[in-house]
Structures are given as structure tokens and as C-alpha cells.
Design a protein around this motif. Structure first.
Motif, PDB file in Angstrom:
ATOM      1  N   ARG A 129       0.831  -1.206   0.000  1.00 31.61           N
ATOM      2  CA  ARG A 129       0.000   0.000   0.000  1.00 31.61           C
ATOM      3  C   ARG A 129       0.867   1.257   0.000  1.00 31.61           C
ATOM      4  O   ARG A 129       0.560   2.244  -0.686  1.00 31.61           O
ATOM      5  CB  ARG A 129      -0.933  -0.007   1.213  1.00 31.61           C
ATOM      6  N   ARG A 130       1.948   1.240   0.749  1.00 29.31           N
ATOM      7  CA  ARG A 130       2.854   2.395   0.762  1.00 29.31           C
ATOM      8  C   ARG A 130       3.441   2.637  -0.627  1.00 29.31           C
ATOM      9  O   ARG A 130       3.549   3.793  -1.077  1.00 29.31           O
ATOM     10  CB  ARG A 130       3.966   2.163   1.782  1.00 29.31           C
ATOM     11  N   ALA A 131       3.813   1.564  -1.315  1.00 26.71           N
ATOM     12  CA  ALA A 131       4.345   1.709  -2.676  1.00 26.71           C
ATOM     13  C   ALA A 131       3.286   2.283  -3.604  1.00 26.71           C
ATOM     14  O   ALA A 131       3.570   3.183  -4.420  1.00 26.71           O
ATOM     15  CB  ALA A 131       4.832   0.354  -3.194  1.00 26.71           C
TER      16      ALA A 131
ATOM     17  N   ASP B 291       0.991   6.815  -6.720  1.00 31.12           N
ATOM     18  CA  ASP B 291      -0.178   7.676  -6.946  1.00 31.12           C
ATOM     19  C   ASP B 291       0.202   9.149  -6.817  1.00 31.12           C
ATOM     20  O   ASP B 291      -0.225   9.987  -7.622  1.00 31.12           O
ATOM     21  CB  ASP B 291      -1.292   7.344  -5.952  1.00 31.12           C
ATOM     22  N   ALA B 292       0.981   9.473  -5.778  1.00 31.44           N
ATOM     23  CA  ALA B 292       1.386  10.868  -5.549  1.00 31.44           C
ATOM     24  C   ALA B 292       2.222  11.392  -6.713  1.00 31.44           C
ATOM     25  O   ALA B 292       2.069  12.543  -7.136  1.00 31.44           O
ATOM     26  CB  ALA B 292       2.161  10.973  -4.241  1.00 31.44           C
ATOM     27  N   ILE B 293       3.087  10.549  -7.253  1.00 34.37           N
ATOM     28  CA  ILE B 293       3.948  10.979  -8.362  1.00 34.37           C
ATOM     29  C   ILE B 293       3.136  11.190  -9.643  1.00 34.37           C
ATOM     30  O   ILE B 293       3.228  12.231 -10.297  1.00 34.37           O
ATOM     31  CB  ILE B 293       5.066   9.937  -8.600  1.00 34.37           C
ATOM     32  N   LEU B 294       2.321  10.196  -9.974  1.00 35.44           N
ATOM     33  CA  LEU B 294       1.596  10.251 -11.256  1.00 35.44           C
ATOM     34  C   LEU B 294       0.478  11.286 -11.261  1.00 35.44           C
ATOM     35  O   LEU B 294       0.041  11.717 -12.332  1.00 35.44           O
ATOM     36  CB  LEU B 294       1.034   8.872 -11.600  1.00 35.44           C
TER      37      LEU B 294
ATOM     38  N   THR C  85       7.491   2.869 -16.085  1.00 32.68           N
ATOM     39  CA  THR C  85       8.369   2.210 -15.116  1.00 32.68           C
ATOM     40  C   THR C  85       7.752   2.106 -13.722  1.00 32.68           C
ATOM     41  O   THR C  85       7.996   1.116 -13.021  1.00 32.68           O
ATOM     42  CB  THR C  85       9.711   2.953 -15.009  1.00 32.68           C
ATOM     43  N   LEU C  86       6.957   3.096 -13.309  1.00 35.34           N
ATOM     44  CA  LEU C  86       6.411   3.040 -11.948  1.00 35.34           C
ATOM     45  C   LEU C  86       5.368   1.930 -11.779  1.00 35.34           C
ATOM     46  O   LEU C  86       5.416   1.194 -10.787  1.00 35.34           O
ATOM     47  CB  LEU C  86       5.850   4.406 -11.547  1.00 35.34           C
ATOM     48  N   PRO C  87       4.397   1.750 -12.707  1.00 30.46           N
ATOM     49  CA  PRO C  87       3.522   0.580 -12.570  1.00 30.46           C
ATOM     50  C   PRO C  87       4.289  -0.744 -12.616  1.00 30.46           C
ATOM     51  O   PRO C  87       3.949  -1.687 -11.903  1.00 30.46           O
ATOM     52  CB  PRO C  87       2.572   0.709 -13.775  1.00 30.46           C
TER      53      PRO C  87
ATOM     54  N   ARG D 205      10.904   2.584   0.421  1.00 26.18           N
ATOM     55  CA  ARG D 205      11.348   3.876   0.973  1.00 26.18           C
ATOM     56  C   ARG D 205      11.917   4.770  -0.118  1.00 26.18           C
ATOM     57  O   ARG D 205      11.727   5.992  -0.101  1.00 26.18           O
ATOM     58  CB  ARG D 205      12.371   3.657   2.087  1.00 26.18           C
ATOM     59  N   HIS D 206      12.619   4.190  -1.076  1.00 25.14           N
ATOM     60  CA  HIS D 206      13.138   4.980  -2.203  1.00 25.14           C
ATOM     61  C   HIS D 206      11.987   5.549  -3.032  1.00 25.14           C
ATOM     62  O   HIS D 206      12.045   6.707  -3.485  1.00 25.14           O
ATOM     63  CB  HIS D 206      14.041   4.111  -3.078  1.00 25.14           C
ATOM     64  N   LEU D 207      10.957   4.738  -3.247  1.00 24.70           N
ATOM     65  CA  LEU D 207       9.780   5.240  -3.952  1.00 24.70           C
ATOM     66  C   LEU D 207       9.151   6.404  -3.188  1.00 24.70           C
ATOM     67  O   LEU D 207       8.752   7.421  -3.779  1.00 24.70           O
ATOM     68  CB  LEU D 207       8.749   4.125  -4.105  1.00 24.70           C
TER      69      LEU D 207
END
Length: 290
Positions: free
Chosen positions: A122-124, A129-132, A150-152, A207-209
């Protein structure tokens, strides 16, 4: 409520053909049925058809033959239409269920994960979601196309590994005694260590995400401030004339210079924040999980 306390969403392999991905996404309950081996319930669409002759007999007894025929015909047509509609729905359900079974290895359900792994997934998902959904993403200031691909894929790779880790956690709990006989602790330790190492690696990845998402959010805030300042910057000459006409001392020159510098300073800050977000993304995606 903290969004991270919510269960994760279903994750489907983004590498699937788009039509397959969309059909799987549209029926999460069918994905669960495919996991459990459940079958769709038999249709009750034939019940109305079986009642048609009895309805005709009833109207014949209390009315006339013509009335019974009309009513029976109307009910029969309705029953046939309903039966055809239900049959078509059942066929579609069976087709989608076959598809869900065919691609069973290409999606991860929340139920496939234990609670710690659910939270991590869920954190990932929240970070992506915040980025896109960010303004700088929509405006194209960060690698828009790259992020959308790349993110999905990153979330899918994380979800797959969390599902494997959850299954191995469950197996480990079944096989390893809670109280180990004396002298056997070292024999079991490498297996526990392997699971802990996998968890640590995936946690670091998430955490990097999240760090990337924080950098993008910061760039968003500066971007919004920059947009407002650009509106004011268009009127900088008006403000400069106002100061020149009203402030009759050495401070006037300093105020006029500051007005000219503000927009440039915020622009630099915005460019630096976007650059930092791109660096963070580069560090994350330089070592893909695939």
C-alpha cells in the motif's frame, strides 16, 4: 484515516495486452473466484419460463381462454427475453473467469499477502499515486512517459516479491517450532535470515519510492508558488513605478532590485527541486527489480 492503513489494491501485470489487463481489472471478484476455484452460481432465468403454463391455467380458470392466451404470451415473451439476457451475462462471466484462471500468475490480490506485506505494498501504491497525479508530472517537467511505464512495473515487481515472501513466511511459521530444541538454533537461523534480508530489501525499495514521491511533492509546491509569482512578475513594472513614485530614499533602489530578483530566485528553486526529483528517480530505477 491514514491511507497506509487501508488494504492495497489489486496489482495486475502492466505488461499484459491492454484489453486483457482491462478485463481483469474490471472484475476483481472474478480474480478472487479464480484463486479459490469457485464457480458462478447457476442462473434462475428459467424459472419464469416454467411458470408460463401454470399462469395460463390460472387465468383460464378465473377468466376466459383469450385472456389466458394473451397473458401467457406476454409472460412467455418477458421470460424468453430475461432468460436470453441472463444467459448472455452468464457466458460473459464464464469467459472472464476463464481469463482470470489463464492469467492467474499475472495478478496479486490483497489476500495473497500477509498484513506486513499488505502495508508495504500500500505504501508503494500511495507513493506512485502521488507521483503520477502531481502537477509537475502532468505538466511534463519530470520524465512523464518514463514514469507512466516504469512506476507501474515497479509496483508489479514489488507485489510479486511480496506475494512470494508472504507464502514463504507462512511456510516458515508452519515448519519452524516456536520453541527450538537446544543446539538447533543455528540450523534454522539461515532460513530466518534469508526472509529478513528479502523483507529489508523490499522495504528499502519502497522507501526509495516514497523519497521520490516526497521530492515530486516538494517540486509541486514550488511549482504552484512559481506560477503565482509569474502572474505577479508580469506586473513588476507597475510595482517598480509605485516604489519609485512613493519611496523617495535609497531603499527604493533596493526594493526595485528585489522585485526583479524574486521571480528568478523562485524559478531557480523550482528547477533545483525538479532536478533533485529526477536524480532520486534515476537512483531508484538504475537498479530495477526485473
Amino acid at each position: 484515516m491514514d491511507p497506509r492503513a487501508l488494504p492495497p489494491r489489486v496489482v495486475i501485470d502492466p505488461g499484459l495486452p491492454r484489453d486483457v489487463w482491462a478485463r481483469l481489472w474490471s472484475g476483481p471478484h472474478l480474480l478472487r473466484m479464480a484463486r479459490t476455484g469457485a464457480e458462478p452460481k447457476a442462473s434462475g432465468g428459467r424459472v419464469l419460463l416454467l411458470l408460463v403454463p401454470w399462469i395460463a391455467v390460472l387465468f383460464y380458470l378465473i377468466g376466459s381462454l383469450s385472456a389466458a392466451a394473451i397473458v401467457a404470451g406476454a409472460v412467455g415473451v418477458i421470460a424468453l427475453l430475461r432468460h436470453a439476457n441472463v444467459a448472455a451475462t452468464q457466458r460473459d462471466l464464464r469467459q472472464r473467469l476463464r481469463l482470470a484462471r489463464q492469467y492467474a500468475a499475472h495478478y496479486v490480490l490483497p489476500e495473497d499477502l500477509d498484513y506486513p506485506c499488505q502495508r508495504l505494498l500500500r505504501r508503494a501504491q500511495d507513493a506512485v499515486d502521488a507521483i503520477l497525479s502531481s502537477a509537475v508530472q502532468r505538466a511534463g517537467f519530470i520524465d512523464t512517459i518514463d514514469n507512466q511505464v516504469t512506476l507501474p512495473e515497479e509496483v508489479w515487481q514489488i507485489a510479486q516479491r511480496l506475494a512470494r515472501l508472504s507464502a514463504m513466511h507462512a511456510e516458515h511459521r508452519r515448519l519452524v517450532p516456536r520453541v527450538l530444541p537446544s543446539g538447533l538454533e543455528d540450523a534454522f537461523r539461515p532460513y530466518t535470515t534469508a526472509l529478513d534480508a528479502a523483507w529489508t530489501s523490499l522495504s528499502r525499495r519502497v522507501r526509495h519510492l516514497e523519497e521520490y514521491a516526497r521530492q515530486v511533492t516538494r517540486a509541486d509546491h514550488v511549482y504552484h508558488a512559481h506560477q503565482r509569482l509569474e502572474t505577479l512578475a508580469a506586473r513588476t513594472p507597475d510595482y517598480q513605478r509605485l516604489i519609485a513614485d512613493t519611496v523617495r530614499d535609497d531603499l527604493a533602489h533596493r526594493h526595485i532590485r528585489e522585485l526583479g530578483e524574486q521571480a528568478r530566485q523562485v524559478r531557480r528553486l523550482f528547477e533545483e527541486s525538479v532536478l533533485q526529483a529526477r536524480r532520486t528517480a534515476g537512483e531508484l530505477l538504475r537498479t530495477p527489480l526485473t
